[in-house]
Design an enzyme around this catalytic site. Sequence first.
Site, PDB file in Angstrom:
ATOM      1  N   GLU A  52      28.641  -0.160  -2.713  1.00 45.79           N
ATOM      2  CA  GLU A  52      29.271  -1.429  -2.357  1.00 45.79           C
ATOM      3  C   GLU A  52      28.277  -2.584  -2.316  1.00 45.79           C
ATOM      4  O   GLU A  52      28.591  -3.707  -2.733  1.00 45.79           O
ATOM      5  CB  GLU A  52      29.996  -1.297  -1.010  1.00 45.79           C
ATOM      6  CG  GLU A  52      31.282  -0.488  -1.052  1.00 45.79           C
ATOM      7  CD  GLU A  52      31.066   1.003  -1.078  1.00 45.79           C
ATOM      8  OE1 GLU A  52      29.900   1.442  -0.891  1.00 45.79           O
ATOM      9  OE2 GLU A  52      32.041   1.755  -1.271  1.00 45.79           O
ATOM     10  N   HIS A 106      38.956   3.949   6.407  1.00 48.73           N
ATOM     11  CA  HIS A 106      39.767   3.452   5.302  1.00 48.73           C
ATOM     12  C   HIS A 106      40.763   2.380   5.737  1.00 48.73           C
ATOM     13  O   HIS A 106      41.324   1.686   4.897  1.00 48.73           O
ATOM     14  CB  HIS A 106      40.520   4.601   4.633  1.00 48.73           C
ATOM     15  CG  HIS A 106      39.654   5.511   3.820  1.00 48.73           C
ATOM     16  ND1 HIS A 106      38.689   6.307   4.375  1.00 48.73           N
ATOM     17  CD2 HIS A 106      39.591   5.732   2.488  1.00 48.73           C
ATOM     18  CE1 HIS A 106      38.081   7.002   3.422  1.00 48.73           C
ATOM     19  NE2 HIS A 106      38.611   6.657   2.264  1.00 48.73           N
TER      20      HIS A 106
END
Length: 326
Positions: free
Chosen positions: A60, A129
């Site tokens: 990321e 998540h």
Amino acid sequence: MPAMTMIEAINFTLRKEMERDERVICLGEDIGKNGGVFRATDGLQDLFGEDRVVDTPIAESAIVGTAVGMAARGLRPVAEIQFFGFIYEAMDQMAAQAARLRFRSGGRLGAPMVVRAPFGGGVKTPELHSDSLEGLFLHSPGLKVVIPSSPYDAKGLLAAAIRDNDPVLFLEPMKLYRAFRQEVPEEDYVIEIGKAKVLKEGEDVTIITWGATVPLVSKVAERWEQQENVSIELIDLRTISPIDEEAIVFSVQKTGRVLIVHEAVKTGGPGAEISALINEKALFFLSAPIIRIASFDTPYPVPSVEDDWLPNAERINKGIREVLAH
């Protein structure tokens, strides 16, 4: 006018913006051949090739850092983070690099980039998540934070985000990706970033919310109007940073009672900032203390207790009763 789900509206908008401006480039994990974990980029690599729809490693920080470099060199990257809970890995690139580039360079450089990420609860995902971390970025000057609650808004807000000359964090409620269809014009339009939408005008209570809680609060408000004859004004904030102060203050001056509903945890969350704003700008119009309905101050829980942890109809009803009691 076609009826689209939110995920279809996002895919459609990405395609139209890539057709409109060849500087728009998408990058992220599995967004090319696989079309993204939720299919937001489905078919785009076939249309625009591997140079404009770029599959990246699971990294990321590298995804967002690469986007910052692209933006500084004149491109308009749209980076996808598969799940917003993993944004911690890219926090430095977001808050310390992208958000500060215009300030740091004295206006010579900007970072016209979008970071898209699915977020929020209600879909029973594993740990990290579903986290609602928008408060971290509300506290990061230089970033705009946009959260649609409908397919129509997703198209107009995403187009505005991609055309913006500064970095925009575009958060997509997973629960709403395929929750309902809505007519979405294929014609070009943008929705101004920083402008809230009054979904329903009312006289007795103002409820301020955004994202996945908008449909839930709408149902609750409808029941109070039909069964209790209480007139509720419902504001979809649409943008967490900048906050539409004018819309909030105008509504508070009318109703005098405020409920703020969001999925982020309560302490230091966006509701605290909005509450402080109302105290500064409209304190003497209040008839009751401001009430915040938020998630509890714990890490995101396991799926079996998720429905009790998130704001739900029972807690919103209790909040409305409390604010009306004064």
